[in-house]
Design a protein around this motif. Structure first.
Motif, PDB file in Angstrom:
ATOM      1  N   SER A   1      46.286  43.862  36.650  1.00  0.00           N
ATOM      2  CA  SER A   1      45.367  44.996  36.565  1.00  0.00           C
ATOM      3  C   SER A   1      46.133  46.288  36.788  1.00  0.00           C
ATOM      4  O   SER A   1      47.082  46.346  37.584  1.00  0.00           O
ATOM      5  CB  SER A   1      44.242  44.872  37.593  1.00  0.00           C
ATOM      6  OG  SER A   1      44.745  44.904  38.913  1.00  0.00           O
TER       7      SER A   1
ATOM      8  N   VAL B   1      45.345  50.209  37.792  1.00  0.00           N
ATOM      9  CA  VAL B   1      44.262  50.959  38.421  1.00  0.00           C
ATOM     10  C   VAL B   1      44.733  52.364  38.745  1.00  0.00           C
ATOM     11  O   VAL B   1      45.829  52.554  39.297  1.00  0.00           O
ATOM     12  CB  VAL B   1      43.789  50.261  39.720  1.00  0.00           C
ATOM     13  CG1 VAL B   1      42.669  51.054  40.380  1.00  0.00           C
ATOM     14  CG2 VAL B   1      43.340  48.841  39.429  1.00  0.00           C
TER      15      VAL B   1
ATOM     16  N   PRO C   1      38.095  53.091  42.536  1.00  0.00           N
ATOM     17  CA  PRO C   1      39.110  53.533  41.567  1.00  0.00           C
ATOM     18  C   PRO C   1      38.462  54.286  40.417  1.00  0.00           C
ATOM     19  O   PRO C   1      37.307  54.060  40.059  1.00  0.00           O
ATOM     20  CB  PRO C   1      39.744  52.218  41.102  1.00  0.00           C
ATOM     21  CG  PRO C   1      38.709  51.177  41.370  1.00  0.00           C
ATOM     22  CD  PRO C   1      37.979  51.620  42.593  1.00  0.00           C
TER      23      PRO C   1
ATOM     24  N   GLU D   1      40.084  51.081  35.720  1.00  0.00           N
ATOM     25  CA  GLU D   1      40.857  49.851  35.893  1.00  0.00           C
ATOM     26  C   GLU D   1      40.918  49.101  34.571  1.00  0.00           C
ATOM     27  O   GLU D   1      39.901  48.969  33.874  1.00  0.00           O
ATOM     28  CB  GLU D   1      40.227  48.949  36.956  1.00  0.00           C
ATOM     29  CG  GLU D   1      40.968  47.624  37.140  1.00  0.00           C
ATOM     30  CD  GLU D   1      40.311  46.697  38.139  1.00  0.00           C
ATOM     31  OE1 GLU D   1      40.910  45.645  38.471  1.00  0.00           O
ATOM     32  OE2 GLU D   1      39.189  47.013  38.586  1.00  0.00           O
TER      33      GLU D   1
ATOM     34  N   LYS E   1      42.003  45.299  33.212  1.00  0.00           N
ATOM     35  CA  LYS E   1      42.244  43.968  33.777  1.00  0.00           C
ATOM     36  C   LYS E   1      42.387  42.947  32.655  1.00  0.00           C
ATOM     37  O   LYS E   1      41.602  42.930  31.698  1.00  0.00           O
ATOM     38  CB  LYS E   1      41.073  43.570  34.689  1.00  0.00           C
ATOM     39  CG  LYS E   1      41.234  42.239  35.404  1.00  0.00           C
ATOM     40  CD  LYS E   1      42.330  42.293  36.440  1.00  0.00           C
ATOM     41  CE  LYS E   1      42.483  40.989  37.198  1.00  0.00           C
ATOM     42  NZ  LYS E   1      41.352  40.734  38.120  1.00  0.00           N
TER      43      LYS E   1
END
Length: 609
Positions: A178, A180, A189, A192, A194
């Motif tokens: 990920s 971020v 955050p 992000e 992922k």
């Protein structure tokens, strides 16, 4: 001697008190907080305190510039590039393979953008997190296995059921990454990215033909592998709503979602769009989501992106409230709508068995709409830990597989687990009820079924009944009474690839269990569950039997979990379970009286980074 010479002497003698100086008001000129120019070096004027520390000079070239001193209280001093301070002091040396100390690969400090110019990121405070898991399973077991219709691996055998022993071995490697952009742990955050991939290799061996493959000419063992995409999403932070960082966020892509605390109704990694956030200092959370379910690989259960997504939609709205109804107790109300339009779409699994439609009754495809209204709770009431779950399923089935007509769906589900902690021991009571269908021909389906269950309940996958899939022989083909990693007796062709079925016998469970933390590294668990069918009318109709007892039997299991480092990074698990059949199960598998009990052994090793 003049008067001015006597004033200091009088003050020293305490005979004359000078008048206090005039006090400044807010409307007067501001007080000059700078020390006098003619003050003596290294001397402090009485009553004077500097409001701020000296400005910090930036000498670390390329580091993030700190905020000015005025941005901090007087008791704090900003430190440039604080993430790397501990290494510059020689306290710790970063090692990429060490997840316990400061590590850039675990998101402990931001990325040095100068070293990864190929990444499309701008500005500061970007963090990268890498996760890796190895999950190894070896599972010997016994369960009733029908003899193949066309042939058998044991010539001149006339039994309906064959040998019972089989073994499964599975190795799964999971790698997730990920990226971020954020600031601190308590602040959500900003964005992000992922991605998680899973690769599985599995091996199975059974004693009979047409169990692993539909073709009787194929062998009784199988080795298979598959690569699945389990997560691929973008999480975008929409806004903050308070100084406690109440927020709204939007997440789109393949993402995990569990609709309740214990995974009773919907637990999947599906393609979806989810709006979520919190209010009131995180005491209120909510989800609004729409999921488009993906096809699964038959033997690994991983997402199969080589096939088009299913015509099966799940819409979710839920609200969590902490400290309701009592402090320490979190309540959730939820509404889930499952829209399935797969009546005209035939699906054959990777082993050649039909999974949609299920080979029951009229063998015709089905469309259905179901709304689940539920209340779930988890927490503690004083010294007692309590989990509750209750659902009402309402909707319609466009094609009842008994009558071929439209049927109304009305089914109920309830489960509760009560536990009590006594020092290093926890004692549990578990109860579950899922309604069964009492009349298959009345245009009303009252057997409760989930969308995709994976319950953490009553011993979970240590339990024989939850862990194993029990085939339904003599009333359907390629259909199971209960699915693997599921507790409901749903009569589905497959938990992962099949459709929900509300013409089922239902489930009743009552159990006790205990956990014993003998050391911080070693836990022993034991469970004893008794199971029944809620109603056997559907089984009687499919098997053409006048009566079938409701008693399924006793499910006894025990497990040992060892964590040699007292963390979740290395976990060894060994469990064993025995199912002692009751009258109902012995009635369904009367030809298997050569073995009065079924067993399951699970050896599992999990390594995490």
């Amino acid at each position: 001697m003049s008067f001015p010479l006597f004033l200091p002497l009088a003050l020293v003698a305490g005979q004359i008190t000078p008048a206090p100086p005039p006090q400044a008001t807010p409307d007067d000129q501001p007080i000059n907080d700078k020390p006098p120019v003619d003050s003596i070096p290294d001397r402090r004027r009485p009553g004077y305190n500097k409001p701020l520390p000296d400005e910090v000079t930036q000498r670390n070239i390329g580091a993030v510039r700190p905020p000015p001193p005025t941005a901090f209280p007087t008791d704090q001093i900003p430190v440039p590039d604080r993430w790397r301070l501990i290494e510059s002091l020689g306290v710790v040396k970063e090692r990429w393979f060490d997840p316990y100390h400061q590590n850039t690969l675990k998101g402990d400090r931001p990325i040095d953008r100068a070293r990864v110019k190929w990444l499309p990121i701008h500005e500061d405070d970007w963090f990268f997190t890498l996760n890796a898991v190895s999950d190894t399973v070896v599972e010997p077991r016994t369960f009733p296995i029908p003899v193949g219709v066309q042939t058998t691996s044991r010539p001149q055998s006339l039994d309906v059921f064959g040998q019972q022993s089989s073994i499964v071995a599975s190795q799964t490697f999971i790698v997730g990454a990920s990226l971020v952009k954020g600031s601190t742990a308590f602040k959500p955050p900003e964005i992000e990215y992922k991605l998680t991939l899973a690769f599985n290799v599995n091996y199975a061996r059974v004693p009979e033909r047409r169990v692993l493959f539909v073709e009787p000419s194929k062998p009784t063992h199988r080795t298979d592998q598959f690569l699945g995409v389990q997560e691929a999403y973008i999480d975008y932070h929409l806004r903050n709503l308070s100084d406690r960082y109440d927020f709204d966020s939007l997440r789109g892509g393949i993402q995990p979602f569990q609709s309740d605390f214990r995974g009773f109704l919907f637990n999947d990694q599906a393609l979806g769009l989810r709006l979520f956030g919190n209010r009131d200092g995180n005491r209120l959370q909510y989800n609004l989501a729409a999921f488009w379910r993906l096809e699964k690989d038959t033997n690994s259960g991983l997402n199969d992106l080589t096939q088009r997504p299913r015509d099966d939609w799940v819409f979710v709205a839920n609200v969590y409230r902490q400290d309701f109804l009592v402090p320490g107790f979190t309540s959730q109300i939820t509404a889930v709508y499952n829209r399935n339009r797969e009546a005209s779409r035939v699906q054959i699994d990777d082993n050649g068995f039909p999974v949609r439609p299920a080979l029951l009754g009229t063998l015709r495809g089905r469309d259905y709409d179901v709304v689940y209204l539920g209340y779930n709770a988890d927490g503690h009431v004083g010294r007692l830990n309590l989990t509750l779950s209750a659902y009402q399923a309402l909707g319609s089935d466009r094609n009842n597989f008994f009558t071929g007509r439209k049927a109304r769906i009305s089914a109920q589900f309830a489960a509760a687990e009560l536990s009590y902690d006594r020092d290093w021991m926890r004692f549990r009571l578990s109860g579950l009820y899922a309604s069964g269908d009492s009349n298959p021909y009345d245009d009303k389906e009252t057997g409760f079924d989930a969308i995709l269950e994976n319950p953490i309940f009553a011993g979970a996958d240590t339990s024989y009944w939850i862990r194993q899939s029990i085939p339904f022989a003599g009333g359907g083909r390629a259909v199971a009474i209960s699915g693997r990693n599921g507790v409901l007796n749903a009569l589905r062709s497959s938990k992962d690839e099949g459709q929900s079925n509300f013409n089922n016998p239902g489930t009743v469970l009552a159990g006790v269990g205990a956990d014993f933390d003998l050391t911080p590294r070693l836990r022993l668990s034991a469970n004893a569950n008794h199971l029944w069918f809620a109603n056997t009318a559907v089984l009687q109709t499919l098997r053409n039997e006048g009566s079938i007892p409701r008693d399924i039997g006793w499910d006894l299991s025990t497990a040992a979990i060892w964590r040699p480092k007292a963390t979740q990074n290395i976990v060894f698990r060994l469990s064993g379970a025995v199912l002692s059949p009751g009258k109902g199960l012995r009635d369904l598998f009367a030809a298997t009286d050569r073995s009065k009990h079924y067993y399951s052994i699970l050896a599992n090793v999990i390594l995490s980074y």
